[in-house]
Design an enzyme around this catalytic site. Structure first.
Site, PDB file in Angstrom:
ATOM      1  N   GLN A 120       0.828  -1.211   0.000  1.00 46.14           N
ATOM      2  CA  GLN A 120       0.000   0.000   0.000  1.00 46.14           C
ATOM      3  C   GLN A 120       0.864   1.263   0.000  1.00 46.14           C
ATOM      4  OE1 GLN A 120      -3.608  -0.698   0.454  1.00 46.14           O
ATOM      5  NE2 GLN A 120      -3.779   1.324  -0.468  1.00 46.14           N
ATOM      6  N   LYS A 170       1.841   1.791  -3.577  1.00 46.15           N
ATOM      7  CA  LYS A 170       0.639   2.105  -4.368  1.00 46.15           C
ATOM      8  C   LYS A 170       0.218   3.550  -4.134  1.00 46.15           C
ATOM      9  CE  LYS A 170      -2.409  -1.049  -3.911  1.00 46.15           C
ATOM     10  NZ  LYS A 170      -3.525  -1.943  -3.597  1.00 46.15           N
ATOM     11  N   ASN A 186     -16.231  -6.844  -5.270  1.00 51.70           N
ATOM     12  CA  ASN A 186     -16.264  -5.446  -5.682  1.00 51.70           C
ATOM     13  C   ASN A 186     -15.333  -5.160  -6.871  1.00 51.70           C
ATOM     14  OD1 ASN A 186     -14.656  -2.626  -5.043  1.00 51.70           O
ATOM     15  ND2 ASN A 186     -16.868  -2.440  -5.031  1.00 51.70           N
ATOM     16  N   ASP A 193     -11.898  -3.743   2.014  1.00 50.32           N
ATOM     17  CA  ASP A 193     -11.088  -4.704   1.262  1.00 50.32           C
ATOM     18  C   ASP A 193     -11.927  -5.991   1.270  1.00 50.32           C
ATOM     19  OD1 ASP A 193      -8.170  -5.124   0.135  1.00 50.32           O
ATOM     20  OD2 ASP A 193      -8.539  -6.910   1.316  1.00 50.32           O
ATOM     21  N   LYS A 214      -2.681  -0.891   6.556  1.00 54.98           N
ATOM     22  CA  LYS A 214      -3.691  -1.911   6.254  1.00 54.98           C
ATOM     23  C   LYS A 214      -4.139  -2.531   7.561  1.00 54.98           C
ATOM     24  CE  LYS A 214      -5.653  -3.957   2.660  1.00 54.98           C
ATOM     25  NZ  LYS A 214      -5.974  -3.469   1.333  1.00 54.98           N
ATOM     26  N   SER A 229     -10.629   6.948  -2.816  1.00 57.19           N
ATOM     27  CA  SER A 229     -10.789   7.159  -1.368  1.00 57.19           C
ATOM     28  C   SER A 229     -10.177   8.496  -0.965  1.00 57.19           C
ATOM     29  CB  SER A 229     -10.088   6.043  -0.590  1.00 57.19           C
ATOM     30  OG  SER A 229     -10.935   4.933  -0.439  1.00 57.19           O
TER      31      SER A 229
HETATM   32  P1  NDP Z   1     -14.644  -8.807  -2.073  1.00 56.52           P
HETATM   33  O1  NDP Z   1     -14.755  -9.319  -0.689  1.00 56.52           O
HETATM   34  O2  NDP Z   1     -15.666  -7.866  -2.597  1.00 56.52           O
HETATM   35  O3  NDP Z   1     -14.540 -10.023  -3.105  1.00 56.52           O
HETATM   36  C1  NDP Z   1     -13.540 -10.984  -3.008  1.00 56.52           C
HETATM   37  C2  NDP Z   1     -13.710 -12.018  -4.115  1.00 56.52           C
HETATM   38  O4  NDP Z   1     -12.573 -12.840  -4.142  1.00 56.52           O
HETATM   39  C3  NDP Z   1     -14.896 -12.918  -3.906  1.00 56.52           C
HETATM   40  O5  NDP Z   1     -15.403 -13.338  -5.134  1.00 56.52           O
HETATM   41  C4  NDP Z   1     -14.285 -14.092  -3.134  1.00 56.52           C
HETATM   42  O6  NDP Z   1     -14.991 -15.312  -3.277  1.00 56.52           O
HETATM   43  C5  NDP Z   1     -12.926 -14.193  -3.804  1.00 56.52           C
HETATM   44  N1  NDP Z   1     -11.952 -14.727  -2.833  1.00 56.52           N
HETATM   45  C6  NDP Z   1     -11.615 -14.196  -1.646  1.00 56.52           C
HETATM   46  N2  NDP Z   1     -10.722 -14.954  -1.008  1.00 56.52           N
HETATM   47  C7  NDP Z   1     -10.500 -15.988  -1.800  1.00 56.52           C
HETATM   48  C8  NDP Z   1      -9.675 -17.114  -1.705  1.00 56.52           C
HETATM   49  N3  NDP Z   1      -8.901 -17.352  -0.627  1.00 56.52           N
HETATM   50  N4  NDP Z   1      -9.663 -17.985  -2.731  1.00 56.52           N
HETATM   51  C9  NDP Z   1     -10.428 -17.755  -3.824  1.00 56.52           C
HETATM   52  N5  NDP Z   1     -11.252 -16.709  -3.965  1.00 56.52           N
HETATM   53  C10 NDP Z   1     -11.282 -15.831  -2.976  1.00 56.52           C
HETATM   54  O7  NDP Z   1     -13.174  -8.156  -2.153  1.00 56.52           O
HETATM   55  P2  NDP Z   1     -12.621  -7.060  -3.164  1.00 56.52           P
HETATM   56  O8  NDP Z   1     -13.202  -7.255  -4.517  1.00 56.52           O
HETATM   57  O9  NDP Z   1     -12.728  -5.760  -2.499  1.00 56.52           O
HETATM   58  O10 NDP Z   1     -11.061  -7.417  -3.188  1.00 56.52           O
HETATM   59  C11 NDP Z   1     -10.505  -8.365  -4.117  1.00 56.52           C
HETATM   60  C12 NDP Z   1      -9.009  -8.154  -4.211  1.00 56.52           C
HETATM   61  O11 NDP Z   1      -8.752  -6.810  -4.661  1.00 56.52           O
HETATM   62  C13 NDP Z   1      -8.217  -8.288  -2.902  1.00 56.52           C
HETATM   63  O12 NDP Z   1      -6.946  -8.814  -3.195  1.00 56.52           O
HETATM   64  C14 NDP Z   1      -8.078  -6.863  -2.427  1.00 56.52           C
HETATM   65  O13 NDP Z   1      -6.965  -6.699  -1.571  1.00 56.52           O
HETATM   66  C15 NDP Z   1      -7.861  -6.157  -3.762  1.00 56.52           C
HETATM   67  N6  NDP Z   1      -8.146  -4.734  -3.764  1.00 56.52           N
HETATM   68  C16 NDP Z   1      -9.378  -4.254  -3.400  1.00 56.52           C
HETATM   69  C17 NDP Z   1      -9.638  -2.906  -3.446  1.00 56.52           C
HETATM   70  C18 NDP Z   1     -10.992  -2.354  -3.191  1.00 56.52           C
HETATM   71  O14 NDP Z   1     -11.187  -1.153  -3.434  1.00 56.52           O
HETATM   72  N7  NDP Z   1     -11.957  -3.127  -2.749  1.00 56.52           N
HETATM   73  C19 NDP Z   1      -8.581  -1.940  -3.796  1.00 56.52           C
HETATM   74  C20 NDP Z   1      -7.342  -2.550  -4.241  1.00 56.52           C
HETATM   75  C21 NDP Z   1      -7.150  -3.895  -4.183  1.00 56.52           C
HETATM   76  P3  NDP Z   1     -15.872 -15.869  -2.057  1.00 56.52           P
HETATM   77  O15 NDP Z   1     -17.068 -14.983  -2.011  1.00 56.52           O
HETATM   78  O16 NDP Z   1     -16.169 -17.262  -2.416  1.00 56.52           O
HETATM   79  O17 NDP Z   1     -15.019 -15.736  -0.824  1.00 56.52           O
END
Ligand code: NDP
Length: 458
Positions: free
Chosen positions: A120, A123, A250, A175, A135, A390
């Site tokens: 972070q 970034k 997301n 996150d 974080k 943000s």
């Molecule tokens: P969400 O909780 O909205 O979604 C996470 C997704 O990833 C779900 O589909 C989930 O599936 C899947 N997932 C989570 N853990 C695992 C795992 N161990 N194995 C396989 N699938 C998994 O999270 P976000 O979309 O916010 O975040 C996704 C990624 O993006 C993360 O790495 C986060 O750090 C990164 N990120 C997010 C930001 C944001 O603004 N939200 C900003 C920058 C980076 P299931 O529902 O089955 O768990």
């Protein structure tokens, strides 16, 4: 030019990597994230070796300013007391208040928190906005919990976290497992404890109480803005490319929306159980209904769309990576793509990888992609749109004003174009060609070092 660990020339860097492993021996993800950065910035280290050694620049860069770890007790719907562990890692505040999301997932450990906070810092530096890196999160699993349980957990988490945050100190956001619902409960508890409406203490808030338009879409949209710029620089267009997206949270949903808007065909998405394949192109309104409204499983998609298929994950590799595509967007979690998966993707003719998630590819996978001329949009740069928006939310909160959707979207697009330019020109300056991973790390690093040097040994 790619430097492998075996080829490191700098004695200073070798010693640092040695120390890193000894001091953090139980923190595999943190070691991985630090190694990726330090090895790729070796050309910069070599140029300034004596000075960096004297000022212990790297030693300070890889040691968090502060780690807070705390107990989170709460009572479930059956009246049983549950206890989770909470964290906030305030890694580097030289560019501004610590800024970074909260992750609620059973896999959360101190190593995961430290790797995410370390990434972070770089970034946030690339966004060119005044934010340091941090974080936090908890090993709490929101899956299967009632709304009431989520609220009670968030309130207990905030009872401790509030001592360490503030709009000029540390500003958490969402996150994995932390979306608008959780941010709402966290903000409510903060406001109650402080008896003060400090809107800028958390971002990702609801639009009714200080949230920013486009924050929800920002990471996914930003990822595609970066991807478009990267492909354009290599004379490729997004239009007509086939795309697969791991995850359906997301980041994945809004990356899909923007990819479709740009004329690409998204054929597969996934969750942690498996993936769906729709040769005609994913119908995103159905995914949104399943995931955003009902918090269901991606498998349900095949009940709505005739001809769509579902593949369950097996223990070797997430099923989605068996599907051929020009562009792969890993938007789920860390280390989703290892070397053997990378080999399958290269064999299937992948052109570009866009890291929506943080560290979704292992270091060996990244090296393999680069060696095979696959373009990589590195997470630190490509998924920075979320934190950048943000910071725009903080800005609107300070002004007690709000910008329209188009105004925020345009600012986001310009930020992502600027981030790509920084990666491209740093890679160019150090002879790294299309290695935007090195470009992002070098560009982010130089700015942080300048600020750290200016602020003395603290
Ligand atoms: P969400 O909780 O909205 O979604 C996470 C997704 O990833 C779900 O589909 C989930 O599936 C899947 N997932 C989570 N853990 C695992 C795992 N161990 N194995 C396989 N699938 C998994 O999270 P976000 O979309 O916010 O975040 C996704 C990624 O993006 C993360 O790495 C986060 O750090 C990164 N990120 C997010 C930001 C944001 O603004 N939200 C900003 C920058 C980076 P299931 O529902 O089955 O768990």
């Amino acid at each position: 030019m790619i430097t492998c660990e075996k080829q490191i020339k700098s004695e200073y860097l070798k010693n640092i990597l040695d120390m890193l492993e000894k001091k953090n021996s139980h923190e595999a993800e943190f070691i991985q994230a630090v190694k990726e950065v330090l090895i790729s910035i070796e050309p910069v280290i070599l140029k300034h070796e004596e000075e960096y050694k004297k000022l212990a620049v790297l030693e300070r860069m890889i040691e968090p300013e502060r780690i807070i770890s705390f107990r989170v007790p709460w009572v479930d719907d059956n009246g049983n007391v549950q206890v989770n562990r909470g964290y906030r890692v305030q890694f580097n505040g030289s560019l501004g208040p610590y800024k970074g999301g909260l992750r609620f997932h059973p896999s959360v450990t101190q190593s995961i928190m430290k790797f995410l906070a370390f990434e972070q810092v770089f970034k946030n530096s690339l966004t060119c906005l005044p934010i340091g890196g941090g974080k936090g999160g908890s090993d709490f699993d929101p899956k299967g919990k009632s709304d009431f349980e989520i609220m009670k957990f968030c309130q207990s988490f905030m009872n401790e976290l509030q001592k360490h945050i503030g709009h000029d100190i540390d500003v958490p956001a969402g996150d994995i497992g932390v979306g608008a619902r959780e941010i709402g409960y966290l903000f409510g508890q903060y406001r109650k404890i402080k008896n003060s409406y400090e809107a800028g203490v958390l971002t990702g808030k609801g639009l009714e109480y200080g949230g920013s338009l486009v924050r929800k879409e920002a990471t996914g949209y930003g990822l595609m803005y970066f991807m478009r710029e990267m492909l354009k620089a290599n004379n490729i267009t997004v239009a007509d490319k086939t795309v697969t997206i791991s995850g359906s949270g997301n980041v994945a949903i809004y990356a899909c929306e923007k990819a479709q808007e740009m004329g690409a065909k998204v054929v597969a998405m996934s969750d942690s159980s498996g993936c769906i394949y729709d040769a005609e192109g994913i119908k995103l309104d159905i995914i949104k209904e399943i995931k955003e409204e009902r918090r269901g499983r991606i498998k349900e998609y095949i009940n709505y769309v005739a001809g769509a298929k579902y593949f369950e994950n097996n223990s070797n590799m997430p099923a989605i990576y068996n599907i051929k595509a020009d562009v792969i967007l890993p938007c789920a979690t860390q280390n989703d793509i290892n070397l053997s998966t990378a080999k399958i993707l290269v064999n299937n003719g992948v052109i570009a990888i866009g890291e929506g998630a943080n560290m979704p590819c292992t270091n060996e996978a990244v090296e393999y992609f680069i060696a095979n001329k696959v373009l990589i949009a590195p997470g630190k740069a490509a998924n920075a749109g979320g934190v950048a928006t943000s910071a725009l939310e903080m800005c609107q909160n300070s002004m007690r004003y709000f910008w329209s959707f188009n105004e925020v979207d345009k600012k986001l697009e310009n930020i992502m174009i600027n981030i790509f330019k920084q990666c491209e020109s740093a890679a160019d300056e150090y002879g790294c060609g299309c290695n935007y991973v090195a470009g992002a790390n070098i560009a982010g690093f130089r700015k942080i070092v300048k600020a750290m040097k200016a602020q003395g040994i603290i």
